[in-house]
Design a protein around this motif. Structure first.
Motif, PDB file in Angstrom:
ATOM      1  N   TYR A 398      -1.910  -4.108 -39.448  1.00  0.00           N
ATOM      2  CA  TYR A 398      -2.034  -5.195 -38.666  1.00  0.00           C
ATOM      3  C   TYR A 398      -2.224  -5.258 -37.119  1.00  0.00           C
ATOM      4  CZ  TYR A 398      -0.048  -8.156 -42.490  1.00  0.00           C
ATOM      5  OH  TYR A 398       0.121  -8.797 -43.652  1.00  0.00           O
ATOM      6  N   LEU A 399      -2.246  -3.668 -36.808  1.00  0.00           N
ATOM      7  CA  LEU A 399      -2.630  -3.561 -35.524  1.00  0.00           C
ATOM      8  C   LEU A 399      -4.394  -3.156 -35.304  1.00  0.00           C
ATOM      9  CD1 LEU A 399       0.412  -1.530 -34.050  1.00  0.00           C
ATOM     10  CD2 LEU A 399      -0.467  -3.871 -33.402  1.00  0.00           C
ATOM     11  N   LEU A 400      -4.546  -2.467 -36.363  1.00  0.00           N
ATOM     12  CA  LEU A 400      -5.887  -1.929 -36.240  1.00  0.00           C
ATOM     13  C   LEU A 400      -6.840  -2.394 -37.583  1.00  0.00           C
ATOM     14  CD1 LEU A 400      -4.816   1.585 -35.052  1.00  0.00           C
ATOM     15  CD2 LEU A 400      -5.917  -0.281 -33.553  1.00  0.00           C
ATOM     16  N   GLY A 401      -6.392  -2.764 -38.645  1.00  0.00           N
ATOM     17  CA  GLY A 401      -7.118  -2.874 -39.690  1.00  0.00           C
ATOM     18  C   GLY A 401      -8.245  -3.961 -39.708  1.00  0.00           C
ATOM     19  N   ASP A 402      -8.869  -4.250 -40.856  1.00  0.00           N
ATOM     20  CA  ASP A 402      -9.819  -5.243 -40.835  1.00  0.00           C
ATOM     21  C   ASP A 402      -9.095  -6.913 -40.520  1.00  0.00           C
ATOM     22  OD1 ASP A 402     -11.681  -3.679 -41.290  1.00  0.00           O
ATOM     23  OD2 ASP A 402     -11.773  -3.793 -43.395  1.00  0.00           O
ATOM     24  N   HIS A 403      -9.684  -7.495 -39.791  1.00  0.00           N
ATOM     25  CA  HIS A 403      -9.150  -8.883 -39.554  1.00  0.00           C
ATOM     26  C   HIS A 403      -7.583  -8.889 -39.237  1.00  0.00           C
ATOM     27  CE1 HIS A 403     -12.605 -10.543 -41.848  1.00  0.00           C
ATOM     28  NE2 HIS A 403     -12.208  -9.553 -42.898  1.00  0.00           N
ATOM     29  N   ALA A 404      -7.339  -7.618 -38.543  1.00  0.00           N
ATOM     30  CA  ALA A 404      -6.078  -7.510 -37.785  1.00  0.00           C
ATOM     31  C   ALA A 404      -5.494  -8.810 -36.898  1.00  0.00           C
ATOM     32  CB  ALA A 404      -5.702  -6.276 -37.002  1.00  0.00           C
ATOM     33  N   VAL A 405      -6.474  -9.187 -36.097  1.00  0.00           N
ATOM     34  CA  VAL A 405      -6.047 -10.372 -35.227  1.00  0.00           C
ATOM     35  C   VAL A 405      -5.767 -11.626 -36.019  1.00  0.00           C
ATOM     36  CG1 VAL A 405      -6.732 -12.088 -33.607  1.00  0.00           C
ATOM     37  CG2 VAL A 405      -7.395  -9.309 -33.339  1.00  0.00           C
ATOM     38  N   ASN A 406      -6.361 -12.001 -36.656  1.00  0.00           N
ATOM     39  CA  ASN A 406      -6.197 -13.192 -37.689  1.00  0.00           C
ATOM     40  C   ASN A 406      -4.957 -12.944 -38.727  1.00  0.00           C
ATOM     41  OD1 ASN A 406      -8.152 -14.569 -36.484  1.00  0.00           O
ATOM     42  ND2 ASN A 406      -9.866 -13.782 -38.260  1.00  0.00           N
ATOM     43  N   LYS A 407      -4.720 -11.610 -39.199  1.00  0.00           N
ATOM     44  CA  LYS A 407      -3.616 -11.547 -40.184  1.00  0.00           C
ATOM     45  C   LYS A 407      -2.397 -11.683 -39.425  1.00  0.00           C
ATOM     46  CE  LYS A 407      -4.047  -8.264 -43.446  1.00  0.00           C
ATOM     47  NZ  LYS A 407      -4.181  -6.900 -43.867  1.00  0.00           N
ATOM     48  N   ILE A 408      -2.346 -11.216 -38.327  1.00  0.00           N
ATOM     49  CA  ILE A 408      -0.991 -11.730 -37.469  1.00  0.00           C
ATOM     50  C   ILE A 408      -0.527 -13.015 -38.004  1.00  0.00           C
ATOM     51  CG2 ILE A 408      -0.071 -12.259 -35.100  1.00  0.00           C
ATOM     52  CD1 ILE A 408      -0.330  -9.175 -35.935  1.00  0.00           C
TER      53      ILE A 408
END
Length: 599
Positions: A398-408
């Motif tokens: 949730y910090l660095l993964g794919d789509h991390a910003v949106n997954k927040i």
């Protein structure tokens, strides 16, 4: 109509006047002020402190017996004057009258059919008692010199009310005459009735309320007796604790926020006649018309002639209703209990969890709420618990993964689990926490229900027991919900069920980070006070500490209040009462803030 009686003089057993020495009284007042200004007691010592403060207050009340201002006649005698005064001063009030609704107390009764959303009531600004009218009154000079009054509009209104009550020529006398002589706030509870709240989440607020009120009274008593300006007020010879308690309760149960004349900020106000409306479930139907400079109220629903007119006070919990309004609302769809959660700073993953929470707009430590309905937790609390239970790998995702910003933004969405294991952990945590909280009560739900079956309970005892039972029922529902969801997700894990696919286009955003941002200011969570936001005013800071929330206010450091788009709801009474024949005063399950006067 009845006239205000003269101040009574305490009599001794022989019939002679019992004169209380000013020196003796000032000594008690000083002792009370010192006790109420001492450091916060250690955990578990709050009740002991309350007993000590209450003991001093009772000594003072005993010496002041018979010295409080009272009005002749019954309260009903004054309502015709109230209506005439309102009509004379430009209020719209020809569609209803004030009536006694038995166990619900006083309210508004329609005198004709009223349609839903029809504007049936307005009250012009000149009829309102506000902080501004206080500044323009006999209290104005003291207000300009005392920083406590400048910072605390609720206290200003209380003293404004007392000064106007003492003035036989006051413009607001028809309104003041119509107010109840006593209330059902915890300030009026007997000690054994307060004791019934031990173990409840409301208890600390009840104790703080009493302590703060006693501290304010002691401070202003000394001020009235010694300050050159204050001593000129009509309070010097008749300023008893009972008088101040009455004024505080009048303000606490009726204060509302309205815009100032220029609309740039809000100010506190007492709104005559409108504050007689009883509460029921619904939507806020009151606002302030700046163009016409008046408070306006539209009908919540269709009302037939002779039906009672209700309004909706807002999404307040029963703890807030009991503490600040003096009643318990049985059908409260917005009831909740507090739960304080935080990520330990000593935890190895603290920095990562705090960062994920920060990106979601959630503090690492916060007071949340468990709700009486399903689901028992908000999207914000769901997001917090998911982060709280994340593994290091999940945090990295949730910090660095794919789509991390949106997954927040999926953290508060029940449709997008972090993992089955994470869901099991968070619901297990909730289940366990609810069970632990239930164990802190001295009685069970079954025992409380048995107590409520008794017909000899006092009104206040009944309300206290109802409140603690309601808290337990919310925790029981949270426990049951946590268990059911834990078992559900354990089954999914055992079945190796696939996680719902992440779809960026179907994100459901978290709630606003201020969980109650859409609510009027007074209705926000009264228990949440940001660290470092207390008002510090030199030598008077002890009087203001913890008091900006005492009566449900949200006061900033400069003493002004934040602007709200909606007018605050009154706190006079509620509807949908349980009919308890044995209760002859205010309804104990949907009751008013005031006792029904039978004189």
């Amino acid at each position: 109509m009845g006239k205000k009686s003269r101040v009574k003089t305490q009599k001794s057993s022989t019939g002679a006047s019992a004169v209380v020495s000013p020196k003796e009284m000032m000594s008690l007042i000083s002792e009370l002020l010192q006790k109420c200004s001492s450091a916060t007691p250690s955990a578990g010592k709050e009740w002991e402190e309350y007993i000590q403060i209450r003991g001093l207050v009772e000594k003072i009340r005993k010496k002041q017996k018979g010295m409080s201002v009272v009005f002749e006649g019954s309260r009903d005698d004054y309502f015709p004057d109230l209506m005439s005064w309102a009509q004379k001063n430009g209020a719209l009030c020809d569609g209803f009258t004030v009536a006694n609704f038995g166990s619900e107390g006083y309210g508004l009764r329609a005198t004709r059919d009223i349609k839903a959303e029809e504007l049936f009531l307005w009250i012009p600004r000149k009829m309102l008692m506000t902080v501004e009218s206080a500044q323009n009154s006999m209290l104005g000079l003291l207000y300009s010199q005392d920083r406590i009054l400048q910072a605390m509009g609720n206290v200003t209104l209380a003293l404004h009310l007392l000064c106007e009550r003492a003035d036989p020529a006051s413009f607001w006398l028809p309104y003041i005459h119509s107010l109840p002589q006593e209330y059902d706030t915890p300030l009026y509870y007997q000690q054994d009735e307060v004791q019934l709240l031990l173990g409840t989440q409301a208890m600390q607020d009840v104790l703080n309320q009493y302590k703060n009120t006693a501290r304010q009274y002691a401070y202003f008593y000394k001020l009235v007796q010694t300050h050159p300006t204050a001593s000129k007020l009509p309070l010097k010879d008749m300023f008893t604790f009972d008088d101040y308690r009455w004024a505080v309760s009048s303000v606490m149960t009726r204060q509302n926020q309205i815009p100032t004349e220029d609309g740039s900020r809000v100010t506190l106000a007492l709104i005559p006649l409108w504050d007689m409306c009883n509460h029921t479930n619904g939507l806020i139907t009151t606002g302030y018309n700046l163009e016409d400079d008046r408070c306006e109220c539209v009908a919540l629903q269709d009302y037939k002639e002779d039906e009672q007119i209700y309004i909706f006070y807002g999404t307040r919990s029963n703890a807030e209703f009991v503490i600040h309004n003096g009643f318990f609302f049985q059908d409260n769809n917005h009831d909740r209990v507090k739960i304080k959660l935080g990520v330990s700073k000593s935890e190895r993953l603290y920095a990562m969890k705090a960062e994920v929470l920060a990106r979601a707009g959630i503090p690492a430590s916060c007071v949340f709420a468990l709700h009486c309905n399903e689901p028992p937790i908000s999207a914000q609390l769901l997001a917090f618990l998911r982060v709280f239970c994340m593994t290091e790998e999940e945090l990295k995702d949730y910090l660095l993964g794919d789509h991390a910003v949106n997954k927040i933004f999926t953290l508060g969405n029940g449709e997008f689990p972090v993992s089955w294991e994470n869901e099991i952990k968070l619901w297990t945590f909730l289940e366990t926490r609810a069970a632990l909280l239930l164990k802190t009560y001295k009685t069970t739900s079954e025992e409380d229900r048995s107590l409520l079956d008794k017909h000899d309970l006092s009104l206040h005892s009944r309300v206290a027991i109802q409140l603690r039972l309601a808290e337990k029922q919310i925790l029981e529902k949270a426990w049951a919900s946590g268990r059911a969801k834990r078992l559900n997700f354990q089954k999914k894990l055992e079945q190796d069920a696939p996680l719902p696919p992440y779809e960026e286009g179907s994100l459901a955003l978290l709630e606003n980070t201020n969980a109650d941002a859409k609510l009027p200011i007074i209705l926000r969570k009264l228990e949440e006070v940001d660290e470092g936001q207390g008002i510090q005013l030199d030598e008077h800071s002890h009087l203001l500490n913890e008091e900006k929330m005492l009566y449900g206010l949200d006061i900033e450091a400069n003493g002004e209040q934040k602007v709200s788009k909606e007018l605050q709801l009154p706190s006079d009474s509620v509807g949908n009462a349980n009919q308890m024949d044995q209760m002859k005063v205010a309804n104990q399950s949907g009751g008013r803030t005031e006792k029904k006067k039978s004189e």
